[in-house]
Write a protein that holds these residues in place. Structure first.
Motif, PDB file in Angstrom:
ATOM      1  N   ARG A 376       0.830  -1.200   0.000  1.00 27.68           N
ATOM      2  CA  ARG A 376       0.000   0.000   0.000  1.00 27.68           C
ATOM      3  C   ARG A 376       0.870   1.258   0.000  1.00 27.68           C
ATOM      4  O   ARG A 376       2.027   1.235   0.442  1.00 27.68           O
ATOM      5  CB  ARG A 376      -0.956   0.023   1.194  1.00 27.68           C
ATOM      6  N   TYR A 387      -4.397  10.307   0.790  1.00 24.07           N
ATOM      7  CA  TYR A 387      -4.949   9.050   0.284  1.00 24.07           C
ATOM      8  C   TYR A 387      -4.179   7.861   0.828  1.00 24.07           C
ATOM      9  O   TYR A 387      -3.043   7.972   1.308  1.00 24.07           O
ATOM     10  CB  TYR A 387      -4.897   9.028  -1.250  1.00 24.07           C
ATOM     11  N   VAL A 389      -3.840   3.833  -0.898  1.00 19.45           N
ATOM     12  CA  VAL A 389      -4.244   2.871  -1.923  1.00 19.45           C
ATOM     13  C   VAL A 389      -3.432   1.598  -1.708  1.00 19.45           C
ATOM     14  O   VAL A 389      -2.306   1.641  -1.187  1.00 19.45           O
ATOM     15  CB  VAL A 389      -4.035   3.409  -3.355  1.00 19.45           C
ATOM     16  N   GLY A 457      -8.756   1.550  -1.777  1.00 20.49           N
ATOM     17  CA  GLY A 457      -8.227   2.904  -1.667  1.00 20.49           C
ATOM     18  C   GLY A 457      -9.198   3.817  -0.953  1.00 20.49           C
ATOM     19  O   GLY A 457     -10.414   3.567  -0.927  1.00 20.49           O
ATOM     20  N   GLU A 458      -8.644   4.864  -0.354  1.00 17.10           N
ATOM     21  CA  GLU A 458      -9.462   5.846   0.346  1.00 17.10           C
ATOM     22  C   GLU A 458      -8.812   7.219   0.184  1.00 17.10           C
ATOM     23  O   GLU A 458      -7.584   7.352   0.280  1.00 17.10           O
ATOM     24  CB  GLU A 458      -9.595   5.496   1.820  1.00 17.10           C
ATOM     25  N   GLY A 472     -14.082   5.976  -0.036  1.00 16.17           N
ATOM     26  CA  GLY A 472     -13.243   4.800  -0.211  1.00 16.17           C
ATOM     27  C   GLY A 472     -13.963   3.691  -0.952  1.00 16.17           C
ATOM     28  O   GLY A 472     -15.192   3.555  -0.834  1.00 16.17           O
ATOM     29  N   ARG A 474     -13.423  -0.573  -2.456  1.00 13.27           N
ATOM     30  CA  ARG A 474     -12.642  -1.810  -2.428  1.00 13.27           C
ATOM     31  C   ARG A 474     -13.318  -2.822  -3.344  1.00 13.27           C
ATOM     32  O   ARG A 474     -14.550  -2.997  -3.280  1.00 13.27           O
ATOM     33  CB  ARG A 474     -12.579  -2.369  -1.015  1.00 13.27           C
TER      34      ARG A 474
END
Length: 796
Positions: A376, A387, A389, A457-458, A472, A474
């Motif tokens: 990540r 962010y 990810v 990701g967010e 976010g 997923r």
């Protein structure tokens, strides 16, 4: 009345939980207060969103328990956390049959059957960022912990493995380049002995180490009047070694290896009560026991007496290796988490739980291996847009060998003196030999495999300094394969068709394979408003996904006694949660108060159920409940009113129900020969107390060259039903558990303390079991009696 007295106990202690635990977490790391006021509650930095943040600035509901509080409260396992976190519930008939829930959601285990290897937990369990796939690993002791974070609601957009109910994230203390050490030895009632310790320091300018361990043993608390040997002993050891490589400020790697072992004369239960069941009255518990002149040692579970006549023992271990690598980039941090873990289980039980040789033995030797890789990238968070990810991969394999053996009383207890075949007027009655099932048993092989891949990701967008939006997503894809095959043998050899069928009604061979493949998009959105410097408000929406499961404990049977293959795979579970909350710090940060409200709807809730349509055997299997809803309010507070005095409190109110469950399992007391299912729609969700209150107090006062300290924890829970069928006989009454210790800390760091676990010697039930065979007998695990002891601690 019990719950009222529990609330009184909380009031007496001025008790209240997690927010104050944040202060304790800061102390555990030696963090300096954020203000010049020594009485201010320290900031605590957590990684709930996979970056270091102040817990009070995170717009989501969470509870944090710091390492100092864990040490002071003698909390060395997940079960102990329920005294500190009100929204967390834990049930464990033995280490394998372990389940914990957040807000009443997660994994459900019916103690009449073994936990199902094909069902994923709804609450994710992480240690140092590594997901532990089997709930049983949460039953082991841990040592040298920096903090525990309980994250409520779906967590799929950040945490590696998607979980629908929440996550428990444990962070152990990292190796230090400053030498430090700790040792603790405790001795108490029932020959309780616990030793804990750790040491850390530099190996070179760029390499540091840390080793830690804990060992616990205790005599049994259930007296076996038949053998004279006390059951439900404790015997666990855990060790962890770590190396931290930090050649420069750009890259560092933390390598960990751990091993935990649990060996004990454990785990059995005692008489709790009797209910009517599906069987004819002459074949229910009271008549069966009277027919052979059997009486349990006591009908009061708090006498803690058993007379089991079969083997008992648990031998299980788990461990693994992980490597966490962080690379600092100009725009953020790249992190790799690589891990391999294993879990071995072997235990043997007298599964009828009484001194009648019905089912002599049941155990499922199992082996689990898992491999995971997470990669990540997290931005530094200083800019208006930040962010996280990542990519995640996970593989798992569990192999098992289900074994059951019946004894000389099995035919009498489970089948009866005769069996009737055919229909009137051509019925045939056949006498059943008493030894028909003596030595009859099952042997088998199971193999379950999972492959999971995800991208997540967010993004956080700070629109203005006081307003932040979060979004976010997923995507998860999982493939699961399972095979189940058992054979039967033994017992009285016979060619009589009626007797052969009678044996097969108890155990019959089964063989099947199943496959499931799921892919789903989940996510969440959040808006956070910093109303003032010390007040944060937020609102959020989250949707979680848990892939389908495979029944790995055998299938229910149809009217022709054939496995119902349609139940081999259960559908995916989907969770939708709405939440609003407020986080506040006032009085120069000497008061912290947080509150949130939530509404959760779960479709196709995955649960372990019991096939109540069977006249003789009860088989646990996986199934979907069409819809479950839970709504509630949670609050926690911390106050430092005086120098040296800290108070904390927590409250969780939850209203959970089976909002759509037209064909659920029938309570024992309403079963008849024709009942196959019961409408449980609108009924309360099992295993969820409506109210849970926790609290605590810490007070330190200088005396001489050292200081006197007092620590109190108390937790109260209202009553709830311990079985998904909601039988009146399986209801567990509300209770309170209070722990405390009093000690003196010398100037050189040595501490002497007197501790009390279950200080008020409260009697309560931890979990219940419906006896296999549908006789109507209910068994239970009573609370541990009060334990008082002495502790010596050494710091360096």
């Amino acid at each position: 009345m019990r719950f009222g007295s529990s609330l009184a106990a909380v009031a007496v202690c001025l008790a209240m939980t997690p927010a104050m635990a944040q202060a304790q977490a800061g102390q555990a790391r030696g963090a300096e207060p954020a203000t010049a006021d020594d009485d201010a509650i320290d900031d605590v930095i957590v990684t709930a969103r996979l970056r270091s943040e102040n817990a009070q600035s995170i717009p989501t509901s969470l509870s944090v328990v710091g390492g100092t509080l864990l040490d002071r409260s003698y909390t060395v396992n997940t079960q102990g956390l329920t005294t500190l976190i009100p929204s967390l519930n834990y049930s464990s008939a033995n280490p394998r049959n372990t389940a914990f829930t957040i807000r009443g959601l997660g994994s459900s285990v019916v103690a009449v059957s073994q936990s199902n290897d094909g069902l994923e937990p709804g609450v994710g369990f992480y240690v140092d960022q590594v997901y532990h796939a089997r709930p049983a690993t949460a039953a082991f002791d841990f040592a040298d912990v920096e903090r525990v974070e309980e994250l409520r609601g779906p967590q799929g957009t950040l945490f590696g493995k998607n979980t629908t109910a929440g996550a428990i994230s444990i962070t152990t203390r990292a190796p230090s380049f400053t030498r430090e050490g700790f040792a603790e030895l405790s001795y108490g009632d029932h020959d309780f002995v616990q030793a804990r310790g750790w040491a850390s320091g530099p190996i070179s300018d760029s390499v540091a180490y840390r080793v830690s361990g804990v060992s616990t043993r205790r005599d049994g608390v259930l007296d076996n009047v038949r053998t004279g040997r006390a059951a439900n002993t404790l015997g666990t050891q855990a060790v962890r070694g770590q190396l931290l490589f930090k050649p420069d400020d750009v890259i560092q790697m933390r390598v960990s290896a751990d091993f935990t072992n649990f060996q004990a004369y454990c785990c059995t239960q005692v008489y709790y009560g009797v209910s009517a069941s599906r069987r004819p009255v002459a074949r229910q518990y009271a008549a069966l026991a009277a027919g052979i002149g059997y009486r349990v040692p006591s009908t009061n579970p708090y006498d803690r007496l058993t007379d089991i006549d079969g083997p008992l023992g648990a031998d299980t271990n788990e461990g693994g290796v992980s490597a966490i690598t962080d690379v600092t980039l100009p725009f953020g941090t790249l992190t790799s988490v690589t891990a391999w873990r294993f879990w071995n289980w072997d235990a043997e039980n007298d599964r009828d739980y009484i001194g009648v040789p019905i089912q002599l033995s049941q155990h499922i030797p199992s082996r689990q291996d898992q491999y995971s890789q997470e990669l990540r990238l997290a931005s530094d968070g200083a800019k208006p847009v930040s962010y996280v990810v990542g990519l995640y991969g996970f593989r798992q394999r569990i192999t098992g060998r289900p074994i059951s053996i019946y004894g000389p009383a099995a035919a009498y207890w489970l089948i009866g003196p005769t069996v009737t075949t055919g229909t009137a007027p051509n019925q045939t009655v056949t006498a059943v030999p008493g030894n028909l099932l003596d030595g009859y048993g099952q042997d088998g092989r199971t193999d379950f495999r999972t492959a999971s891949y995800a991208a997540f990701g967010e993004v956080n967008w700070r629109i203005v300094p006081t307003l932040t939006l979060t979004g976010g997503l997923r995507y998860t894809h999982e493939d699961k394969d399972g095979s189940y095959a058992t054979t039967v043998s033994g017992g009285l050899a016979t060619t009589n068709t009626a007797l052969v069928n009678a044996k097969l009604s108890i155990l019959r061979p089964q063989s099947y394979t199943a496959h499931d493949s799921d892919g789903s998009l989940s996510g969440r959105g959040n808006i956070a408003w910093a109303i003032t410097d010390g007040v944060l408000g937020y609102a959020s929406y989250a949707r979680g996904f848990k892939s389908g499961g495979i029944n790995m404990s055998g299938l229910p049977l149809d009217n022709q006694n054939r496995p119902v293959l349609a139940t081999a795979v259960v559908r995916p579970e989907r969770n939708t949660t709405y939440e609003v909350g407020l986080k506040t710090q006032v009085w120069d940060r000497r008061i912290v108060f947080n509150i949130d409200g939530y509404y959760t709807q779960v479709r196709n809730f995955q649960a372990t159920l019991v096939d109540s349509s069977q006249t003789v055997a009860l088989r646990g299997y996986l199934s979907n409940i069409p819809e479950v809803t839970v709504k509630g309010i949670e609050a926690d507070a911390a106050v430092n009113p005086l120098s040296g005095l800290s108070l904390r409190a927590g409250l969780a109110y939850a209203d959970g129900e089976y909002s759509d469950y037209p064909a659920g399992p029938c309570p024992l007391e309403v079963q008849t020969a024709t009942t196959a299912a019961c409408n449980l729609s609108g009924r309360r969700l099992a295993s969820l107390p409506r109210f849970a209150v926790t609290g605590g107090l810490d007070y330190t006062r200088p005396v001489g060259d050292g200081a006197v300290f007092v620590h109190v924890d108390t937790a109260s829970r209202s009553g709830f039903n311990g079985d998904p069928s909601l039988s009146r006989a399986t209801y567990i009454r509300g209770y309170n558990l209070t722990n405390a210790n009093l000690g003196y800390r010398f100037a050189d760091g040595v501490e002497v303390a007197v501790f009390a676990r279950n200080l008020l010697d409260a009697d309560y039930i931890q979990n219940v079991t419906v006896q296999a065979g549908n006789s109507g007998l209910i068994l239970a695990t009573p609370s541990d009696p009060r334990t008082i002891g002495l502790t010596l601690r050494f710091h360096s």
